[in-house]
Design an enzyme around this catalytic site. Structure first.
Site, PDB file in Angstrom:
ATOM      1  N   HIS A  94      13.563-195.159 -27.742  1.00  0.00           N
ATOM      2  CA  HIS A  94      12.889-195.704 -28.932  1.00  0.00           C
ATOM      3  C   HIS A  94      11.614-194.940 -29.252  1.00  0.00           C
ATOM      4  CE1 HIS A  94      15.659-199.116 -29.135  1.00  0.00           C
ATOM      5  NE2 HIS A  94      15.715-198.932 -27.818  1.00  0.00           N
ATOM      6  N   LYS A 130      -6.619-183.268   0.737  1.00  0.00           N
ATOM      7  CA  LYS A 130      -6.344-182.221   1.716  1.00  0.00           C
ATOM      8  C   LYS A 130      -7.633-181.464   2.048  1.00  0.00           C
ATOM      9  CE  LYS A 130      -3.627-178.033   2.261  1.00  0.00           C
ATOM     10  NZ  LYS A 130      -2.621-177.138   1.723  1.00  0.00           N
ATOM     11  N   LYS A 188     -11.892-175.759 -13.144  1.00  0.00           N
ATOM     12  CA  LYS A 188     -12.730-176.482 -12.164  1.00  0.00           C
ATOM     13  C   LYS A 188     -14.102-175.829 -12.069  1.00  0.00           C
ATOM     14  CE  LYS A 188      -9.272-177.781  -8.653  1.00  0.00           C
ATOM     15  NZ  LYS A 188      -8.849-177.512  -7.285  1.00  0.00           N
ATOM     16  N   GLU A 197       3.042-176.872 -11.476  1.00  0.00           N
ATOM     17  CA  GLU A 197       2.018-176.236 -10.645  1.00  0.00           C
ATOM     18  C   GLU A 197       2.681-175.188  -9.735  1.00  0.00           C
ATOM     19  OE1 GLU A 197      -1.783-178.469  -9.524  1.00  0.00           O
ATOM     20  OE2 GLU A 197      -0.841-178.283  -7.567  1.00  0.00           O
ATOM     21  N   GLY A 219      -0.434-179.488  -1.263  1.00  0.00           N
ATOM     22  CA  GLY A 219      -0.804-180.792  -1.832  1.00  0.00           C
ATOM     23  C   GLY A 219       0.356-181.503  -2.506  1.00  0.00           C
ATOM     24  N   ARG A 220       1.087-180.797  -3.354  1.00  0.00           N
ATOM     25  CA  ARG A 220       2.158-181.447  -4.128  1.00  0.00           C
ATOM     26  C   ARG A 220       3.422-181.676  -3.308  1.00  0.00           C
ATOM     27  NH1 ARG A 220       0.650-176.597  -5.874  1.00  0.00           N
ATOM     28  NH2 ARG A 220       2.098-174.833  -5.868  1.00  0.00           N
ATOM     29  N   GLU A 233     -13.251-184.885  -8.171  1.00  0.00           N
ATOM     30  CA  GLU A 233     -12.848-186.207  -8.654  1.00  0.00           C
ATOM     31  C   GLU A 233     -12.787-187.201  -7.496  1.00  0.00           C
ATOM     32  OE1 GLU A 233     -11.320-183.360  -9.348  1.00  0.00           O
ATOM     33  OE2 GLU A 233     -10.442-183.348 -11.370  1.00  0.00           O
TER      34      GLU A 233
HETATM   35  O1  F6P Z   1      -5.031-179.523  -8.956  1.00  0.00           O
HETATM   36  C1  F6P Z   1      -5.166-178.648  -7.909  1.00  0.00           C
HETATM   37  C2  F6P Z   1      -4.992-179.287  -6.569  1.00  0.00           C
HETATM   38  O2  F6P Z   1      -5.401-178.371  -5.607  1.00  0.00           O
HETATM   39  C3  F6P Z   1      -3.569-179.758  -6.283  1.00  0.00           C
HETATM   40  O3  F6P Z   1      -2.727-178.748  -5.877  1.00  0.00           O
HETATM   41  C4  F6P Z   1      -3.810-180.793  -5.248  1.00  0.00           C
HETATM   42  O4  F6P Z   1      -2.697-181.596  -5.082  1.00  0.00           O
HETATM   43  C5  F6P Z   1      -4.993-181.511  -5.858  1.00  0.00           C
HETATM   44  O5  F6P Z   1      -5.768-180.465  -6.434  1.00  0.00           O
HETATM   45  C6  F6P Z   1      -5.809-182.336  -4.924  1.00  0.00           C
HETATM   46  O6  F6P Z   1      -6.365-181.583  -3.878  1.00  0.00           O
HETATM   47  P1  F6P Z   1      -6.951-182.255  -2.595  1.00  0.00           P
HETATM   48  O7  F6P Z   1      -5.865-182.989  -1.907  1.00  0.00           O
HETATM   49  O8  F6P Z   1      -7.496-181.137  -1.768  1.00  0.00           O
HETATM   50  O9  F6P Z   1      -8.045-183.198  -3.026  1.00  0.00           O
END
Ligand code: F6P
Length: 540
Positions: free
Chosen positions: A375, A198, A504, A344, A258-259, A204
Protein backbone atom coordinates in the site's frame (compact mmCIF):
# COMPACT_ATOMS: atom_id res chain seq x y z
CA UNK A 1 34.73 -16.40 -18.49
CA UNK A 2 34.27 -12.64 -18.32
CA UNK A 3 31.52 -10.24 -17.44
CA UNK A 4 31.14 -9.60 -21.17
CA UNK A 5 30.17 -13.24 -21.73
CA UNK A 6 27.46 -12.82 -19.13
CA UNK A 7 26.27 -9.53 -20.59
CA UNK A 8 26.21 -11.03 -24.10
CA UNK A 9 24.12 -13.96 -22.90
CA UNK A 10 21.77 -11.66 -21.06
CA UNK A 11 21.30 -9.81 -24.37
CA UNK A 12 19.96 -13.05 -25.86
CA UNK A 13 17.56 -13.60 -22.97
CA UNK A 14 16.27 -10.05 -22.83
CA UNK A 15 13.00 -10.75 -24.57
CA UNK A 16 12.31 -14.15 -23.06
CA UNK A 17 9.18 -14.14 -20.89
CA UNK A 18 9.38 -15.79 -17.49
CA UNK A 19 6.04 -17.42 -18.09
CA UNK A 20 7.42 -19.07 -21.24
CA UNK A 21 10.33 -20.51 -19.26
CA UNK A 22 7.84 -22.25 -16.99
CA UNK A 23 5.74 -23.42 -19.92
CA UNK A 24 8.84 -24.91 -21.56
CA UNK A 25 10.03 -26.67 -18.41
CA UNK A 26 7.39 -28.07 -16.06
CA UNK A 27 10.14 -28.83 -13.54
CA UNK A 28 11.54 -25.29 -13.54
CA UNK A 29 10.32 -24.48 -10.01
CA UNK A 30 12.26 -27.48 -8.67
CA UNK A 31 15.34 -27.13 -10.83
CA UNK A 32 15.72 -23.43 -10.04
CA UNK A 33 15.47 -23.78 -6.26
CA UNK A 34 17.87 -24.57 -3.44
CA UNK A 35 17.13 -26.26 -0.13
CA UNK A 36 18.96 -25.98 3.19
CA UNK A 37 17.37 -27.86 6.08
CA UNK A 38 13.84 -26.50 6.26
CA UNK A 39 14.59 -23.36 4.20
CA UNK A 40 13.56 -23.34 0.57
CA UNK A 41 14.92 -20.67 -1.78
CA UNK A 42 13.02 -20.43 -5.06
CA UNK A 43 14.86 -18.46 -7.73
CA UNK A 44 12.84 -19.78 -10.65
CA UNK A 45 11.08 -16.43 -11.29
CA UNK A 46 14.31 -14.85 -12.52
CA UNK A 47 15.29 -14.69 -16.17
CA UNK A 48 18.10 -17.22 -15.72
CA UNK A 49 18.32 -20.23 -18.01
CA UNK A 50 20.69 -23.19 -17.69
CA UNK A 51 23.39 -21.50 -19.70
CA UNK A 52 23.20 -18.33 -17.60
CA UNK A 53 23.57 -20.45 -14.46
CA UNK A 54 26.59 -22.20 -15.96
CA UNK A 55 28.16 -18.90 -16.99
CA UNK A 56 27.61 -17.44 -13.54
CA UNK A 57 29.08 -20.52 -11.90
CA UNK A 58 32.06 -20.28 -14.25
CA UNK A 59 32.48 -16.64 -13.28
CA UNK A 60 32.37 -17.60 -9.59
CA UNK A 61 34.93 -20.36 -10.15
CA UNK A 62 37.24 -17.96 -11.93
CA UNK A 63 36.84 -15.37 -9.17
CA UNK A 64 37.95 -18.06 -6.70
CA UNK A 65 34.83 -18.07 -4.52
CA UNK A 66 35.45 -21.53 -3.06
CA UNK A 67 39.08 -20.83 -2.20
CA UNK A 68 38.26 -17.48 -0.59
CA UNK A 69 35.39 -19.05 1.34
CA UNK A 70 37.81 -21.62 2.75
CA UNK A 71 40.29 -18.87 3.60
CA UNK A 72 37.58 -17.02 5.49
CA UNK A 73 36.46 -20.05 7.50
CA UNK A 74 40.01 -21.05 8.37
CA UNK A 75 40.96 -17.60 9.71
CA UNK A 76 43.21 -16.20 6.98
CA UNK A 77 43.53 -12.41 7.02
CA UNK A 78 41.23 -11.72 4.08
CA UNK A 79 40.35 -8.22 5.33
CA UNK A 80 43.44 -6.81 3.67
CA UNK A 81 43.00 -3.10 4.37
CA UNK A 82 42.79 -3.76 8.10
CA UNK A 83 45.04 -6.82 8.15
CA UNK A 84 42.42 -8.90 9.94
CA UNK A 85 40.83 -12.31 9.74
CA UNK A 86 37.07 -12.45 9.17
CA UNK A 87 35.67 -14.98 11.58
CA UNK A 88 32.12 -14.22 12.61
CA UNK A 89 31.53 -17.86 11.69
CA UNK A 90 33.79 -18.83 14.62
CA UNK A 91 31.28 -17.19 17.00
CA UNK A 92 28.79 -19.91 16.12
CA UNK A 93 31.18 -22.81 15.56
CA UNK A 94 30.85 -25.97 17.66
CA UNK A 95 32.98 -26.14 20.80
CA UNK A 96 35.19 -28.87 19.34
CA UNK A 97 36.01 -26.86 16.20
CA UNK A 98 39.57 -25.75 15.57
CA UNK A 99 39.95 -22.35 13.91
CA UNK A 100 43.33 -20.72 14.08
CA UNK A 101 44.36 -17.09 13.98
CA UNK A 102 48.12 -16.59 14.17
CA UNK A 103 48.52 -20.23 15.18
CA UNK A 104 46.08 -20.12 18.13
CA UNK A 105 42.73 -21.89 18.20
CA UNK A 106 40.14 -19.15 18.89
CA UNK A 107 37.24 -21.51 19.66
CA UNK A 108 37.95 -22.11 23.38
CA UNK A 109 37.86 -18.35 24.00
CA UNK A 110 34.64 -17.96 21.99
CA UNK A 111 32.96 -20.62 24.11
CA UNK A 112 34.36 -19.23 27.33
CA UNK A 113 32.77 -15.88 26.49
CA UNK A 114 29.52 -17.56 25.48
CA UNK A 115 29.50 -19.37 28.82
CA UNK A 116 30.02 -16.05 30.64
CA UNK A 117 27.20 -14.47 28.62
CA UNK A 118 24.97 -17.44 29.39
CA UNK A 119 25.75 -17.20 33.10
CA UNK A 120 25.14 -13.45 33.18
CA UNK A 121 21.91 -13.67 31.19
CA UNK A 122 20.61 -16.56 33.30
CA UNK A 123 21.31 -14.76 36.56
CA UNK A 124 19.86 -11.52 35.26
CA UNK A 125 16.72 -13.25 34.04
CA UNK A 126 16.22 -15.14 37.30
CA UNK A 127 16.72 -12.03 39.41
CA UNK A 128 19.92 -13.34 40.97
CA UNK A 129 21.77 -10.36 39.58
CA UNK A 130 19.87 -7.60 41.26
CA UNK A 131 19.95 -3.85 41.04
CA UNK A 132 22.07 -2.30 43.80
CA UNK A 133 18.85 -1.05 45.45
CA UNK A 134 17.76 -4.67 45.89
CA UNK A 135 15.08 -4.93 43.21
CA UNK A 136 15.18 -6.87 39.93
CA UNK A 137 16.51 -5.38 36.73
CA UNK A 138 13.26 -5.20 34.81
CA UNK A 139 14.57 -3.25 31.83
CA UNK A 140 17.74 -3.53 29.78
CA UNK A 141 18.78 -0.76 27.39
CA UNK A 142 21.26 -1.63 24.67
CA UNK A 143 23.12 1.52 23.65
CA UNK A 144 24.98 0.99 20.37
CA UNK A 145 24.78 1.93 16.71
CA UNK A 146 25.22 0.25 13.33
CA UNK A 147 26.37 -3.32 13.87
CA UNK A 148 26.16 -2.83 17.62
CA UNK A 149 22.44 -2.10 17.35
CA UNK A 150 20.87 -3.39 14.15
CA UNK A 151 21.57 -7.11 14.68
CA UNK A 152 20.28 -7.46 18.24
CA UNK A 153 17.46 -4.96 17.61
CA UNK A 154 16.31 -6.77 14.47
CA UNK A 155 16.54 -10.22 16.09
CA UNK A 156 14.91 -9.13 19.35
CA UNK A 157 11.90 -7.90 17.40
CA UNK A 158 11.91 -10.97 15.15
CA UNK A 159 11.81 -13.33 18.12
CA UNK A 160 9.31 -11.48 20.31
CA UNK A 161 7.14 -14.61 20.78
CA UNK A 162 10.07 -16.06 22.75
CA UNK A 163 10.61 -13.13 25.11
CA UNK A 164 10.45 -14.23 28.71
CA UNK A 165 13.16 -12.10 30.30
CA UNK A 166 13.49 -8.45 31.24
CA UNK A 167 12.21 -5.96 28.68
CA UNK A 168 14.90 -4.98 26.20
CA UNK A 169 15.13 -1.54 24.57
CA UNK A 170 17.49 -0.11 21.97
CA UNK A 171 19.00 3.35 21.67
CA UNK A 172 21.27 4.15 18.74
CA UNK A 173 20.79 7.67 17.38
CA UNK A 174 22.79 10.60 18.70
CA UNK A 175 19.50 12.50 18.39
CA UNK A 176 18.63 12.95 22.07
CA UNK A 177 14.98 12.38 21.17
CA UNK A 178 15.50 8.63 21.05
CA UNK A 179 17.16 8.14 24.43
CA UNK A 180 14.78 10.63 26.01
CA UNK A 181 11.77 8.70 24.72
CA UNK A 182 13.18 5.36 25.88
CA UNK A 183 14.36 6.43 29.34
CA UNK A 184 11.22 8.43 30.10
CA UNK A 185 9.28 5.18 30.51
CA UNK A 186 11.86 3.45 32.71
CA UNK A 187 12.73 3.42 36.39
CA UNK A 188 16.48 4.03 36.86
CA UNK A 189 16.53 1.81 39.94
CA UNK A 190 15.46 -1.20 37.82
CA UNK A 191 17.39 -0.48 34.60
CA UNK A 192 20.58 -2.05 33.34
CA UNK A 193 22.46 -0.26 30.55
CA UNK A 194 24.49 -2.33 28.10
CA UNK A 195 26.98 -0.20 26.22
CA UNK A 196 27.57 -2.03 22.96
CA UNK A 197 30.49 -0.77 20.94
CA UNK A 198 33.29 -2.73 19.38
CA UNK A 199 35.64 0.26 19.52
CA UNK A 200 34.09 1.96 22.57
CA UNK A 201 34.86 5.27 20.88
CA UNK A 202 31.83 5.75 18.60
CA UNK A 203 30.60 9.24 19.33
CA UNK A 204 26.89 8.44 19.23
CA UNK A 205 27.22 5.52 21.62
CA UNK A 206 29.56 7.20 24.06
CA UNK A 207 27.36 10.32 24.12
CA UNK A 208 24.24 8.26 24.80
CA UNK A 209 26.07 6.21 27.44
CA UNK A 210 27.07 9.44 29.20
CA UNK A 211 23.46 10.64 29.03
CA UNK A 212 22.30 7.36 30.56
CA UNK A 213 24.91 7.70 33.31
CA UNK A 214 23.65 11.20 34.14
CA UNK A 215 20.07 9.92 34.15
CA UNK A 216 21.01 7.16 36.59
CA UNK A 217 23.04 9.50 38.76
CA UNK A 218 19.99 11.68 39.34
CA UNK A 219 18.20 8.79 41.13
CA UNK A 220 20.77 6.26 42.17
CA UNK A 221 23.54 6.71 44.77
CA UNK A 222 26.81 7.67 43.08
CA UNK A 223 28.60 4.50 44.23
CA UNK A 224 25.90 2.31 42.62
CA UNK A 225 25.79 3.86 39.17
CA UNK A 226 28.54 1.57 37.81
CA UNK A 227 26.52 -1.49 38.84
CA UNK A 228 23.84 -0.45 36.37
CA UNK A 229 26.23 -0.91 33.43
CA UNK A 230 27.65 -3.73 31.35
CA UNK A 231 29.88 -3.38 28.29
CA UNK A 232 30.06 -5.35 25.05
CA UNK A 233 33.29 -4.39 23.38
CA UNK A 234 36.66 -5.40 22.07
CA UNK A 235 38.34 -2.34 23.60
CA UNK A 236 38.94 -3.48 27.17
CA UNK A 237 41.17 -0.53 27.94
CA UNK A 238 38.35 1.91 27.21
CA UNK A 239 35.72 -0.09 29.09
CA UNK A 240 38.02 -0.01 32.15
CA UNK A 241 38.57 3.73 31.69
CA UNK A 242 34.81 4.10 31.71
CA UNK A 243 34.71 2.35 35.07
CA UNK A 244 32.86 -0.81 34.04
CA UNK A 245 33.92 -3.75 36.20
CA UNK A 246 35.69 -6.56 34.34
CA UNK A 247 33.06 -9.16 35.23
CA UNK A 248 30.49 -6.96 33.45
CA UNK A 249 32.58 -6.70 30.28
CA UNK A 250 32.07 -9.15 27.41
CA UNK A 251 34.87 -8.90 24.92
CA UNK A 252 35.49 -10.07 21.39
CA UNK A 253 38.36 -9.98 18.96
CA UNK A 254 39.05 -7.68 16.03
CA UNK A 255 38.21 -10.50 13.61
CA UNK A 256 34.50 -9.90 14.27
CA UNK A 257 33.26 -7.09 12.02
CA UNK A 258 30.63 -4.77 13.54
CA UNK A 259 27.90 -5.73 11.07
CA UNK A 260 28.65 -9.43 11.60
CA UNK A 261 28.69 -9.33 15.38
CA UNK A 262 25.23 -10.31 16.64
CA UNK A 263 26.38 -13.90 17.29
CA UNK A 264 28.63 -13.01 20.23
CA UNK A 265 28.66 -10.43 23.03
CA UNK A 266 26.82 -7.86 20.89
CA UNK A 267 23.88 -10.29 21.04
CA UNK A 268 23.75 -10.24 24.84
CA UNK A 269 20.60 -8.09 24.99
CA UNK A 270 18.87 -10.60 22.72
CA UNK A 271 20.08 -13.46 24.92
CA UNK A 272 18.61 -11.70 27.94
CA UNK A 273 15.27 -11.33 26.15
CA UNK A 274 14.90 -14.90 24.81
CA UNK A 275 17.19 -16.90 27.09
CA UNK A 276 20.50 -18.66 26.40
CA UNK A 277 18.95 -21.88 25.06
CA UNK A 278 17.08 -20.08 22.31
CA UNK A 279 20.13 -17.97 21.57
CA UNK A 280 21.99 -21.29 21.10
CA UNK A 281 19.27 -22.41 18.70
CA UNK A 282 19.85 -19.27 16.67
CA UNK A 283 23.57 -20.04 16.56
CA UNK A 284 22.77 -23.61 15.52
CA UNK A 285 20.66 -22.33 12.61
CA UNK A 286 23.52 -20.13 11.45
CA UNK A 287 26.00 -22.98 11.89
CA UNK A 288 23.86 -25.24 9.71
CA UNK A 289 23.94 -22.56 7.00
CA UNK A 290 27.73 -22.27 7.38
CA UNK A 291 28.14 -26.02 6.88
CA UNK A 292 25.80 -25.97 3.91
CA UNK A 293 27.68 -23.05 2.35
CA UNK A 294 30.94 -24.98 2.69
CA UNK A 295 29.67 -28.27 1.34
CA UNK A 296 26.66 -27.94 -1.00
CA UNK A 297 27.52 -28.16 -4.67
CA UNK A 298 26.51 -25.74 -7.43
CA UNK A 299 22.80 -24.98 -7.68
CA UNK A 300 22.13 -26.67 -4.37
CA UNK A 301 24.22 -24.08 -2.56
CA UNK A 302 21.73 -21.53 -1.32
CA UNK A 303 24.03 -18.60 -0.45
CA UNK A 304 25.93 -19.10 -3.70
CA UNK A 305 22.72 -19.00 -5.74
CA UNK A 306 21.32 -16.01 -3.83
CA UNK A 307 24.59 -14.23 -4.65
CA UNK A 308 24.63 -15.29 -8.30
CA UNK A 309 21.05 -14.10 -8.74
CA UNK A 310 22.01 -10.81 -7.04
CA UNK A 311 25.08 -10.41 -9.26
CA UNK A 312 23.02 -11.20 -12.35
CA UNK A 313 20.50 -8.52 -11.51
CA UNK A 314 22.93 -5.82 -10.42
CA UNK A 315 26.12 -6.29 -12.39
CA UNK A 316 24.81 -8.08 -15.49
CA UNK A 317 21.34 -6.59 -15.97
CA UNK A 318 22.30 -3.27 -14.36
CA UNK A 319 19.30 -2.97 -12.00
CA UNK A 320 20.42 -0.44 -9.38
CA UNK A 321 18.36 -1.56 -6.37
CA UNK A 322 16.81 -4.64 -4.85
CA UNK A 323 13.88 -4.84 -2.48
CA UNK A 324 13.78 -7.19 0.50
CA UNK A 325 10.16 -7.91 1.27
CA UNK A 326 9.54 -10.09 4.31
CA UNK A 327 5.92 -11.12 4.70
CA UNK A 328 6.54 -11.26 8.41
CA UNK A 329 5.86 -8.16 10.47
CA UNK A 330 8.41 -9.21 13.08
CA UNK A 331 11.11 -8.92 10.41
CA UNK A 332 10.36 -5.22 10.05
CA UNK A 333 13.98 -4.31 10.87
CA UNK A 334 15.48 -6.91 8.54
CA UNK A 335 15.70 -4.50 5.56
CA UNK A 336 17.55 -1.96 7.74
CA UNK A 337 19.82 -4.72 9.03
CA UNK A 338 20.53 -5.86 5.48
CA UNK A 339 21.15 -2.31 4.36
CA UNK A 340 24.14 -2.17 6.67
CA UNK A 341 25.23 -5.74 5.95
CA UNK A 342 25.07 -5.36 2.18
CA UNK A 343 25.75 -1.69 1.54
CA UNK A 344 28.52 -1.19 4.10
CA UNK A 345 30.14 -4.41 2.85
CA UNK A 346 29.80 -4.08 -0.90
CA UNK A 347 29.33 -0.35 -1.49
CA UNK A 348 32.92 -0.04 -2.69
CA UNK A 349 34.47 1.63 -5.73
CA UNK A 350 37.91 0.04 -5.86
CA UNK A 351 39.05 -3.57 -6.01
CA UNK A 352 41.45 -5.34 -3.67
CA UNK A 353 44.41 -3.86 -5.54
CA UNK A 354 43.10 -0.30 -5.12
CA UNK A 355 42.21 0.25 -8.77
CA UNK A 356 38.76 1.43 -9.86
CA UNK A 357 36.12 -1.25 -10.39
CA UNK A 358 34.91 -1.72 -13.93
CA UNK A 359 31.62 -3.08 -12.62
CA UNK A 360 28.92 -1.28 -10.66
CA UNK A 361 29.25 -1.76 -6.91
CA UNK A 362 26.64 -3.56 -4.80
CA UNK A 363 23.04 -2.39 -5.16
CA UNK A 364 20.89 -0.15 -3.01
CA UNK A 365 18.98 -2.45 -0.66
CA UNK A 366 15.65 -1.40 0.73
CA UNK A 367 12.28 -2.77 1.77
CA UNK A 368 9.43 -3.05 4.22
CA UNK A 369 7.34 -5.93 5.40
CA UNK A 370 4.38 -7.03 3.33
CA UNK A 371 1.56 -6.33 3.20
CA UNK A 372 2.34 -2.75 4.32
CA UNK A 373 4.68 -2.14 1.39
CA UNK A 374 1.91 -3.10 -1.03
CA UNK A 375 0.00 0.00 0.00
CA UNK A 376 3.03 2.23 -0.32
CA UNK A 377 5.67 1.55 -2.98
CA UNK A 378 4.58 -1.57 -4.88
CA UNK A 379 2.94 0.70 -7.45
CA UNK A 380 6.40 1.62 -8.69
CA UNK A 381 7.62 -1.98 -8.53
CA UNK A 382 4.77 -3.06 -10.82
CA UNK A 383 4.43 -0.11 -13.16
CA UNK A 384 7.48 2.13 -12.70
CA UNK A 385 10.08 2.38 -15.44
CA UNK A 386 12.86 0.81 -13.34
CA UNK A 387 13.03 -2.90 -12.77
CA UNK A 388 13.43 -3.78 -9.11
CA UNK A 389 14.24 -7.41 -8.33
CA UNK A 390 12.18 -8.39 -5.30
CA UNK A 391 13.26 -10.82 -2.61
CA UNK A 392 10.12 -12.14 -0.93
CA UNK A 393 10.18 -14.25 2.21
CA UNK A 394 7.35 -15.89 4.09
CA UNK A 395 6.72 -18.60 6.68
CA UNK A 396 4.33 -21.53 6.30
CA UNK A 397 2.80 -20.60 9.61
CA UNK A 398 2.76 -17.76 12.09
CA UNK A 399 3.02 -17.89 15.86
CA UNK A 400 -0.60 -16.84 16.34
CA UNK A 401 -2.44 -20.15 15.98
CA UNK A 402 -5.76 -18.44 16.67
CA UNK A 403 -5.14 -16.06 13.77
CA UNK A 404 -4.28 -18.68 11.15
CA UNK A 405 -6.81 -17.10 8.77
CA UNK A 406 -4.76 -13.89 8.83
CA UNK A 407 -1.63 -15.84 8.07
CA UNK A 408 -3.30 -17.43 5.06
CA UNK A 409 -4.20 -13.98 3.83
CA UNK A 410 -0.60 -12.88 4.34
CA UNK A 411 0.77 -15.83 2.34
CA UNK A 412 -1.81 -15.31 -0.40
CA UNK A 413 -0.63 -11.72 -0.75
CA UNK A 414 3.02 -12.69 -0.90
CA UNK A 415 2.45 -15.28 -3.60
CA UNK A 416 0.09 -12.97 -5.49
CA UNK A 417 2.74 -10.28 -5.71
CA UNK A 418 5.38 -12.50 -7.27
CA UNK A 419 2.72 -13.92 -9.57
CA UNK A 420 1.66 -10.43 -10.65
CA UNK A 421 5.26 -9.36 -11.20
CA UNK A 422 5.82 -12.34 -13.46
CA UNK A 423 2.55 -12.45 -15.37
CA UNK A 424 1.67 -8.78 -15.58
CA UNK A 425 -1.44 -7.73 -17.50
CA UNK A 426 -1.32 -7.23 -21.25
CA UNK A 427 -2.84 -4.29 -23.12
CA UNK A 428 -5.30 -6.72 -24.65
CA UNK A 429 -6.51 -7.84 -21.24
CA UNK A 430 -6.63 -4.26 -19.99
CA UNK A 431 -8.77 -3.32 -23.00
CA UNK A 432 -11.15 -6.21 -22.35
CA UNK A 433 -11.44 -5.11 -18.74
CA UNK A 434 -12.29 -1.56 -19.74
CA UNK A 435 -14.70 -2.78 -22.34
CA UNK A 436 -16.54 -4.75 -19.66
CA UNK A 437 -16.74 -1.58 -17.61
CA UNK A 438 -18.46 0.18 -20.51
CA UNK A 439 -15.61 2.24 -21.98
CA UNK A 440 -15.32 2.73 -25.73
CA UNK A 441 -13.05 4.35 -28.31
CA UNK A 442 -10.26 6.76 -27.27
CA UNK A 443 -11.36 6.77 -23.67
CA UNK A 444 -11.12 2.99 -23.55
CA UNK A 445 -7.58 3.17 -24.96
CA UNK A 446 -6.57 5.85 -22.50
CA UNK A 447 -8.00 4.01 -19.51
CA UNK A 448 -6.59 0.66 -20.62
CA UNK A 449 -3.04 2.04 -20.89
CA UNK A 450 -3.07 2.87 -17.18
CA UNK A 451 -4.07 -0.67 -16.31
CA UNK A 452 -1.29 -2.48 -18.16
CA UNK A 453 1.31 -4.30 -16.07
CA UNK A 454 4.41 -5.09 -18.14
CA UNK A 455 5.14 -8.17 -16.00
CA UNK A 456 8.24 -10.27 -16.58
CA UNK A 457 9.76 -8.66 -13.51
CA UNK A 458 12.09 -10.88 -11.50
CA UNK A 459 11.62 -12.03 -7.94
CA UNK A 460 12.81 -14.75 -5.60
CA UNK A 461 10.95 -16.33 -2.70
CA UNK A 462 12.44 -17.71 0.49
CA UNK A 463 10.14 -20.09 2.36
CA UNK A 464 10.55 -21.29 5.95
CA UNK A 465 8.24 -23.21 8.28
CA UNK A 466 7.98 -20.62 11.07
CA UNK A 467 10.15 -17.78 12.35
CA UNK A 468 11.97 -19.65 15.12
CA UNK A 469 15.41 -18.73 16.53
CA UNK A 470 16.96 -21.45 14.38
CA UNK A 471 15.29 -20.22 11.20
CA UNK A 472 16.30 -16.63 11.92
CA UNK A 473 19.93 -17.70 12.45
CA UNK A 474 19.92 -19.53 9.14
CA UNK A 475 18.37 -16.59 7.26
CA UNK A 476 20.89 -14.08 8.60
CA UNK A 477 23.84 -16.40 7.87
CA UNK A 478 22.42 -16.95 4.38
CA UNK A 479 22.57 -13.22 3.71
CA UNK A 480 26.03 -12.88 5.26
CA UNK A 481 27.39 -15.49 2.87
CA UNK A 482 25.56 -13.95 -0.06
CA UNK A 483 27.28 -10.65 0.64
CA UNK A 484 30.61 -12.46 0.91
CA UNK A 485 30.18 -14.20 -2.47
CA UNK A 486 29.06 -11.01 -4.21
CA UNK A 487 32.12 -9.25 -2.78
CA UNK A 488 34.42 -11.95 -4.18
CA UNK A 489 32.72 -11.69 -7.58
CA UNK A 490 33.37 -7.94 -7.51
CA UNK A 491 36.96 -8.44 -6.35
CA UNK A 492 36.54 -6.07 -3.40
CA UNK A 493 37.14 -6.15 0.34
CA UNK A 494 33.68 -6.61 1.87
CA UNK A 495 34.99 -6.26 5.40
CA UNK A 496 36.18 -2.68 5.77
CA UNK A 497 34.07 0.51 5.75
CA UNK A 498 36.32 3.45 5.00
CA UNK A 499 33.39 5.24 3.40
CA UNK A 500 31.90 6.09 6.78
CA UNK A 501 35.00 7.88 8.04
CA UNK A 502 35.00 11.24 6.25
CA UNK A 503 31.58 12.31 7.50
CA UNK A 504 32.52 11.28 11.04
CA UNK A 505 35.71 13.40 10.92
CA UNK A 506 33.88 16.42 9.55
CA UNK A 507 31.15 16.13 12.19
CA UNK A 508 33.82 16.18 14.90
CA UNK A 509 35.29 19.32 13.35
CA UNK A 510 31.88 21.03 13.00
CA UNK A 511 30.66 20.34 16.52
CA UNK A 512 32.66 23.17 18.18
CA UNK A 513 31.38 25.55 15.51
CA UNK A 514 27.80 24.66 16.38
CA UNK A 515 28.60 24.95 20.06
CA UNK A 516 29.83 28.49 19.39
CA UNK A 517 33.37 27.65 20.45
CA UNK A 518 35.07 28.21 17.12
CA UNK A 519 34.28 30.41 14.17
CA UNK A 520 32.63 29.24 10.95
CA UNK A 521 34.66 31.61 8.79
CA UNK A 522 37.05 28.99 7.43
CA UNK A 523 34.27 26.67 6.31
CA UNK A 524 33.00 26.37 2.75
CA UNK A 525 30.30 28.84 1.75
CA UNK A 526 27.50 26.29 1.68
CA UNK A 527 28.12 24.98 5.19
CA UNK A 528 28.54 28.52 6.50
CA UNK A 529 25.20 29.54 4.99
CA UNK A 530 23.40 26.54 6.47
CA UNK A 531 24.86 27.20 9.92
CA UNK A 532 23.79 30.84 9.68
CA UNK A 533 20.22 29.85 8.77
CA UNK A 534 20.02 27.35 11.64
CA UNK A 535 21.32 29.98 13.98
CA UNK A 536 18.58 32.38 12.88
CA UNK A 537 15.91 29.72 13.42
CA UNK A 538 17.14 28.54 16.81
CA UNK A 539 15.77 30.00 20.01
CA UNK A 540 18.47 28.53 22.26
O1 F6P B 1 29.26 3.03 10.80
C1 F6P B 1 30.54 2.56 10.93
C2 F6P B 1 30.70 1.55 12.02
O2 F6P B 1 32.06 1.35 12.22
C3 F6P B 1 30.00 0.22 11.74
O3 F6P B 1 30.72 -0.61 10.91
C4 F6P B 1 29.83 -0.31 13.12
O4 F6P B 1 28.92 -1.35 13.14
C5 F6P B 1 29.35 0.93 13.83
O5 F6P B 1 30.12 1.98 13.24
C6 F6P B 1 29.49 0.93 15.31
O6 F6P B 1 30.82 0.78 15.74
P1 F6P B 1 31.18 0.40 17.21
O7 F6P B 1 30.60 -0.93 17.50
O8 F6P B 1 32.67 0.41 17.27
O9 F6P B 1 30.58 1.45 18.12
Amino acid sequence: MTINDLIAHRGKLKDVRLQDLFDADPKRADRYSSQMGNLHFDWSKTGLDDQAVELLQGFADKAGVAARRDQMFQGDKINLTEDRAVLHTALRAASDADVRVGGDNVIPEVHETLARMRDFATRLRSGQIRAPGGGRFRDVVNIGIGGSDLGPAMATQALSPYHDGPRVHFVSNVDGAQIADVLRKLDPAETLIMVASKTFTTIETMTNAATARDWLARDVPAESVGLHFAALSSNLEKTAEWGIADERVFGFEDWVGGRYSMWGPIGLSLMVAIGPDRFDQMLAGARAMDQHFQSAEGRANMPLMLALVGFWHRQVCGYPTRAVLPYEQRLARLPAYLQQLEMESNGKRVGLDGTALDLPSGPVVWGEPGTNGQHAFYQLIHQGTDIIPCEFMVGAEGHEADLAHQHQLLVANCLAQSQALMAGRSLEKARALMHEKGFEGDELERQAAHRVFPGNRPSTTLLYPKLTPEVLGAIVALYEHRVFVEGVLLGINSFDQWGVELGKELAVALTPVLQGETSAENLDGSTQALIKRLDQMSTV
